[in-house]
Motif scaffolding. Structure first.
Motif, PDB file in Angstrom:
ATOM      1  N   ARG A 151      77.928  64.000  35.988  1.00  0.00           N
ATOM      2  CA  ARG A 151      78.030  65.095  35.004  1.00  0.00           C
ATOM      3  C   ARG A 151      76.825  65.118  34.075  1.00  0.00           C
ATOM      4  O   ARG A 151      76.279  66.174  33.759  1.00  0.00           O
ATOM      5  N   HIS A 152      76.382  63.911  33.658  1.00  0.00           N
ATOM      6  CA  HIS A 152      75.239  63.820  32.746  1.00  0.00           C
ATOM      7  C   HIS A 152      73.997  64.463  33.370  1.00  0.00           C
ATOM      8  O   HIS A 152      73.333  65.308  32.728  1.00  0.00           O
ATOM      9  N   PHE A 153      73.702  64.095  34.597  1.00  0.00           N
ATOM     10  CA  PHE A 153      72.469  64.582  35.208  1.00  0.00           C
ATOM     11  C   PHE A 153      72.621  66.003  35.741  1.00  0.00           C
ATOM     12  O   PHE A 153      71.631  66.747  35.795  1.00  0.00           O
ATOM     13  N   GLN A 154      73.822  66.391  36.128  1.00  0.00           N
ATOM     14  CA  GLN A 154      74.000  67.763  36.587  1.00  0.00           C
ATOM     15  C   GLN A 154      73.710  68.736  35.448  1.00  0.00           C
ATOM     16  O   GLN A 154      73.082  69.787  35.640  1.00  0.00           O
TER      17      GLN A 154
ATOM     18  N   ASP B 260      71.723  68.315  45.353  1.00  0.00           N
ATOM     19  CA  ASP B 260      72.698  67.242  45.129  1.00  0.00           C
ATOM     20  C   ASP B 260      72.083  66.046  44.408  1.00  0.00           C
ATOM     21  O   ASP B 260      72.607  64.927  44.509  1.00  0.00           O
ATOM     22  N   ALA B 261      70.987  66.282  43.692  1.00  0.00           N
ATOM     23  CA  ALA B 261      70.286  65.168  43.049  1.00  0.00           C
ATOM     24  C   ALA B 261      71.206  64.370  42.129  1.00  0.00           C
ATOM     25  O   ALA B 261      71.152  63.128  42.079  1.00  0.00           O
ATOM     26  N   ALA B 262      72.075  65.051  41.396  1.00  0.00           N
ATOM     27  CA  ALA B 262      72.985  64.350  40.484  1.00  0.00           C
ATOM     28  C   ALA B 262      73.954  63.460  41.251  1.00  0.00           C
ATOM     29  O   ALA B 262      74.304  62.359  40.808  1.00  0.00           O
ATOM     30  N   LYS B 263      74.397  63.932  42.428  1.00  0.00           N
ATOM     31  CA  LYS B 263      75.287  63.109  43.261  1.00  0.00           C
ATOM     32  C   LYS B 263      74.571  61.852  43.753  1.00  0.00           C
ATOM     33  O   LYS B 263      75.157  60.779  43.833  1.00  0.00           O
ATOM     34  N   TYR B 264      73.290  62.017  44.132  1.00  0.00           N
ATOM     35  CA  TYR B 264      72.521  60.855  44.585  1.00  0.00           C
ATOM     36  C   TYR B 264      72.402  59.819  43.468  1.00  0.00           C
ATOM     37  O   TYR B 264      72.544  58.611  43.694  1.00  0.00           O
ATOM     38  N   LEU B 265      72.148  60.274  42.255  1.00  0.00           N
ATOM     39  CA  LEU B 265      72.022  59.346  41.128  1.00  0.00           C
ATOM     40  C   LEU B 265      73.353  58.660  40.824  1.00  0.00           C
ATOM     41  O   LEU B 265      73.393  57.474  40.477  1.00  0.00           O
ATOM     42  N   ALA B 266      74.434  59.379  40.992  1.00  0.00           N
ATOM     43  CA  ALA B 266      75.755  58.775  40.763  1.00  0.00           C
ATOM     44  C   ALA B 266      76.065  57.748  41.841  1.00  0.00           C
ATOM     45  O   ALA B 266      76.548  56.642  41.562  1.00  0.00           O
ATOM     46  N   ALA B 267      75.762  58.111  43.101  1.00  0.00           N
ATOM     47  CA  ALA B 267      76.036  57.184  44.209  1.00  0.00           C
ATOM     48  C   ALA B 267      75.153  55.948  44.134  1.00  0.00           C
ATOM     49  O   ALA B 267      75.569  54.842  44.504  1.00  0.00           O
TER      50      ALA B 267
END
Length: 964
Positions: free
Chosen positions: A519-522, A451-458
């Motif tokens: 989306r960018h990091f995912q 979930d790294a992309a979610k962490y960066l978004a949050a």
């Protein structure tokens, strides 16, 4: 409900007093703390940028005036205020723009020193104008050569404490005066001579009830029993008091009381404290050695030698080896990665302790420079340091990076074989907990990485200074771990220069939404997962030849590194209580508790904490500014010049450390300090104040003796007696000075001339020490267990005494003497702490006595007090049926006297009121909201509720805790 108990509240609150008594020694201790802990740390970590001509940020830290004036951001620190002190903010590394020292964060132990310094008021004796130049030569060597601001060695030889011990003539008292019969011992003659010179007369003798109470508490730390009081009062022989003293000195409880005095000086504890609070599982053997030494009246010179060099005596045995635990007991930074620093810090602690304990000198102040006040040179310090560095204080075993102190084993081969099997079982139980922790942490990390992309978004939804509570409101609805998210945001803030993280900052700055950032990091992380790492990109499968892979994409590799960095962007908290969900945490804690309890109950290897011999150093270089990284000229092993009777350096053997020669030199009758210091300690423990008020400082900053001739006469007589502590007791207790009343018929006149009673015109009223208060409560309730010696710590040797995921396992419900309760550094028994138990990290020969409201609250609510009161109530009710008889017996137990008519009537009326049904109902309502509810209900049900409160009021009153 409390309004229905006016009598209870009134009786119990008799103990509430206001204000505090602050001892003069308190300031001396703060100076010692600065010189031994703070100054070396400032020199090593701060002077490079904030001393002399170096004023980084406009801040100087080489004087009090410097940090008070502050730099570009304001004052360097605010005494007593951690949160608003810039120095603390800087060393904690919490502010990305304010971090000192810049080349790396200090250890937690060093940061704790700065925090303690600020909280204790930031005592700092360094004085110089802010703009004053240090020297034309600002080199470290020049700084190290600056001469002391105090006295020279030649001047020191004329200072009172460094002169040879004399035997002054006993003053002759005119036999025609009315006070001539008052002189029973030479002690009285010296005291009376001063009193008469001031126009004062001594107080009349104390009554015999007071005298037996005073002597019994003094010598064995317990109240006399009613039977013992009756026997003493009935004995009208001339030597009745001498017989009482002999009986008390022969009691095994004498060693427990007076051994505790020495344990204060020896900074005794059952755990290490500081960074790694490991159990000193064999410290109790040193404690029992001390108790036994006092009971046997071991000559003090021998007592000293055994503690410094018992392993080197020709007749060395288990007892003398145990004695050297004195040198091992100090607190140590066991996880210090710099082994040389650890050794030198330990040597420093040993020198400081030996100096204060035996010689009343602050030798530790000379680690970085010549003593600022006393005639002790830095070369003296390193002459001693060569001796102690030639001493083995650390063993060969370790736990990870945690070093172990040295011990001498006395285990048999059979015992070691049994212990090896136990160790295997302990390891297996620990491994079960560690395996669970590792497995849970890995699962958590995999989920977080996924979930790294979610962490960066949050992380784009809150500022880096947001509280954890704020972060939770964002993380939990998204199924993210709040602490991982919080760390992620801080990592982004503090690593802006990272090429990968720069993308995140660019997206946030451009106004991208969280969904766009995710989306960018995912997309990028999907590429990472589908691409081989750079170090494997060129691999060719031998069975299926393929063309070489294209060169690695730097952007993808930076993203891969960020994902794989276990302490970087996506880091799982290291503490289980911060990482795991409640169910996993409970399972882990259960396994850890099972392992801890199993280990706690396992037997220890038969061993003693003891020093040994290391590689002998015939000399040691001076450490410029106290740093082992900057060495100056070597100095040979020797003893401080100002204390030597000869200018010729001692010749120490090349094949061992020289500790035995040092100990014999300290115990020699020619030494100017040793006998004076211990005699002064004993005097202070009897009379409440030493003849020299600063028991650990006989130097320039210490007090001058109030009766210098008496101090010398006592020191000389003490050595003549064969260094016998018990003989010193006999001399002092036979004196009229000791047997005076604590009240004077002309008190107002005497107070005008000598308000602090330093000239001893009466006996100073003394509060019981906390061990005496506790033991007396148990004694009068009939619950004191009098077994002697043995282990008291519910931990195995070298086991951690605390775990952040577990409750404190140390219990203090033992009914043995207080000397046998565990002393845990960093977490003292709260009852002890409230009543001024000394800091067990440093020698303390004179306890502070404070009077504060929480002490009264403790006596009103503590389980020990309430249980003792209930037991005492049962004792008096079982013994007598009539209320008046019960009151009389209670007063005899608590105060060694009869109750007067008014006290009896008031007590009987008080209990009678509480026996009414309405009061019992009120008691039941009151206890329902009380933590001691079941206990109080039992008291009410069995008819002892009123008597319990009556007994508690006796224990809480001043007459119980003060001895006239």
């Amino acid at each position: 409900m409390l309004t229905r108990f006016p009598t209870v509240v009134w009786l119990v609150c008799l103990v509430v007093l206001y204000g505090a008594v602050v001892c003069a020694q308190e300031q001396s201790e703060e100076l010692d703390f600065f010189e031994n802990k703070v100054r070396p740390l400032l020199v090593e970590s701060c002077y490079e940028c904030h001393a002399g001509e170096e004023r980084s940020g406009g801040l100087l830290l080489d004087s009090r005036d410097g940090w008070m004036a502050g730099g570009d951001s304001g004052p360097g620190l605010i005494p007593g205020d951690l949160e608003n002190s810039l120095l603390i903010e800087a060393v904690r590394y919490g502010n990305h723009n304010l971090q000192m020292p810049p080349d790396g964060r200090l250890s937690d132990a060093d940061i704790a020193v700065f925090e303690q310094w600020v909280l204790r008021g930031a005592t700092d004796p360094r004085r110089k104008p802010v703009d004053a130049p240090d020297s034309e030569d600002s080199s470290e060597e020049a700084s190290a050569s600056i001469k002391p601001t105090g006295m020279t060695v030649d001047d020191g030889l004329r200072f009172w404490s460094f002169r040879p011990v004399a035997r002054p003539d006993v003053p002759q008292i005119d036999p025609q005066t009315t006070t001539s019969d008052w002189v029973q011992t030479p002690v009285d003659a010296f005291v009376l001579d001063q009193l008469e010179s001031l126009g004062l007369t001594p107080a009349p003798p104390a009554d015999r009830r007071t005298l037996i109470r005073r002597a019994t508490y003094d010598l064995i730390g317990l109240p006399p029993t009613p039977a013992e009081v009756d026997v003493f009062l009935a004995d009208d022989s001339a030597d009745a008091f001498e017989c009482l003293v002999e009986r008390l000195l022969a009691s095994p409880q004498y060693g427990e009381r007076w051994g505790r005095h020495w344990l204060d000086v020896a900074r005794y504890a059952d755990s290490n404290g500081l960074d790694e609070n490991l159990a000193y599982g064999n410290a109790w053997r040193y404690r029992d050695y001390v108790v036994s030494a006092f009971n046997k009246d071991k000559p003090y010179d021998r007592f000293l030698i055994e503690q410094i060099a018992g392993d080197l005596l020709p007749e060395a045995n288990r007892e003398t080896l145990t004695a050297t635990g004195f040198l091992v007991l100090g607190a140590k930074v066991l996880a210090e990665p710099d082994k040389e620093k650890l050794v030198m810090d330990t040597v420093d602690e040993q020198i400081d302790t030996v100096g204060k304990a035996f010689m009343g000198m602050t030798l530790g102040c000379t680690r970085c420079h010549d003593h600022k006040f006393d005639p002790i040179l830095q070369s003296d310090y390193y002459s001693l340091a060569a001796i102690f560095k030639s001493t083995r204080t650390f063993g060969d075993t370790v736990t990870g990076n945690v070093k172990h102190w040295n011990e001498k084993s006395f285990a048999t081969a059979e015992e070691l074989e049994r212990l090896a099997e136990i160790d295997k079982a302990i390891t297996a139980k620990r491994d079960a907990a560690y395996h669970l922790k590792y497995k849970a942490s890995e699962e958590l990390r995999k989920a977080a990485t996924r979930d790294a992309a979610k962490y960066l978004a949050a992380a784009a939804q809150f500022a880096p200074n947001a509280s954890l509570r704020e972060v939770e409101t964002i993380a939990l609805p998204l199924g993210l771990h709040p602490r991982i998210l919080h760390h992620c945001r801080l990592h982004l803030e503090f690593h802006r220069e990272d090429p990968f993280l720069a993308e995140w900052h660019e997206l946030v700055a451009s106004g991208s939404t969280p969904a766009e950032i995710e989306r960018h990091f995912q997309t990028l992380f999907d590429l990472v997962r589908s691409t081989k790492p750079a170090d494997r990109a060129g691999e060719v499968d031998a069975a299926t030849p393929r063309p070489p892979a294209p060169p690695p994409n730097p952007r993808i590799e930076h993203a891969r590194q960020a994902m794989e960095d276990r302490v970087g962007l996506i880091a799982v908290p290291t503490q289980p209580q911060h990482a795991f969900d409640p169910q996993t945490l409970a399972e882990y804690v259960g396994l850890m508790d099972e392992a801890r309890l199993f280990e706690s109950k396992a037997p220890d290897e038969t061993a003693v904490m003891a020093v040994g011999e290391a590689k002998t150093l015939v000399s040691l270089p001076i450490h410029i500014r106290g740093s082992h990284h900057n060495l100056g000229d070597p100095v040979p092993r020797a003893f401080p010049q100002v204390m030597r009777t000869s200018t010729v350096r001692p010749v120490l053997p090349r094949n061992h450390s020289g500790r035995l020669e040092l100990a014999r030199w300290m115990a020699a009758t020619e030494h100017p300090l040793t006998a004076r210091v211990i005699v002064n300690r004993v005097w202070g423990w009897h009379f409440g104040n030493g003849l020299v008020g600063t028991t650990e400082n006989f130097g320039v900053l210490g007090d001058r003796p109030t009766h210098p001739e008496l101090l010398d006469w006592l020191a000389h007589d003490f050595m003549e007696s064969g260094w016998s502590i018990k003989e010193l007791h006999r001399l002092l207790l036979r004196s009229s000075v000791y047997q005076m009343s604590s009240t004077h018929p002309d008190e107002s006149h005497a107070n005008e001339i000598d308000p602090e009673n330093r000239r001893l015109w009466k006996f100073s009223r003394q509060r019981l020490e906390v061990e005496q208060i506790r033991d007396a409560m148990l004694a009068i309730s009939g619950g004191l267990e009098e077994s002697i010696g043995g282990k008291n710590l519910p931990f195995r040797n070298r086991q951690y005494v605390s775990d952040p995921t577990s409750a404190d396992a140390v219990k203090y419900d033992s009914r043995r003497r207080a000397v046998y309760l565990p002393v845990i550094r960093n977490n003292l028994y709260k009852f002890f702490e409230q009543f001024d138990f000394p800091d067990p990290t440093m020698p303390s020969g004179d306890r502070h006595t404070t009077v504060v409201a929480p002490q009264a609250l403790l006596l009103m609510n503590d389980d020990l007090v309430m249980d003792s009161a209930a037991a005492m109530a049962k004792r008096i009710c079982d013994r007598f049926s009539q209320p008046e008889q019960r009151v009389e017996f209670a007063y005899q137990l608590a105060y060694s006297r009869s109750a007067n008519a008014a006290e009896t009537a008031r007590a009987v009326d008080f209990v009678t009121q509480l026996e009414n049904t309405s009061y019992l109902d009120a008691a039941a309502d009151l206890q329902e909201a009380s933590t001691a509810g079941n206990r109080q209900q039992t008291k009410a049900d069995d008819g002892l509720f009123g008597w319990s409160l009556f007994c508690q009021s006796l224990m809480a009153a001043n007459e119980f805790i003060y001895i006239p």
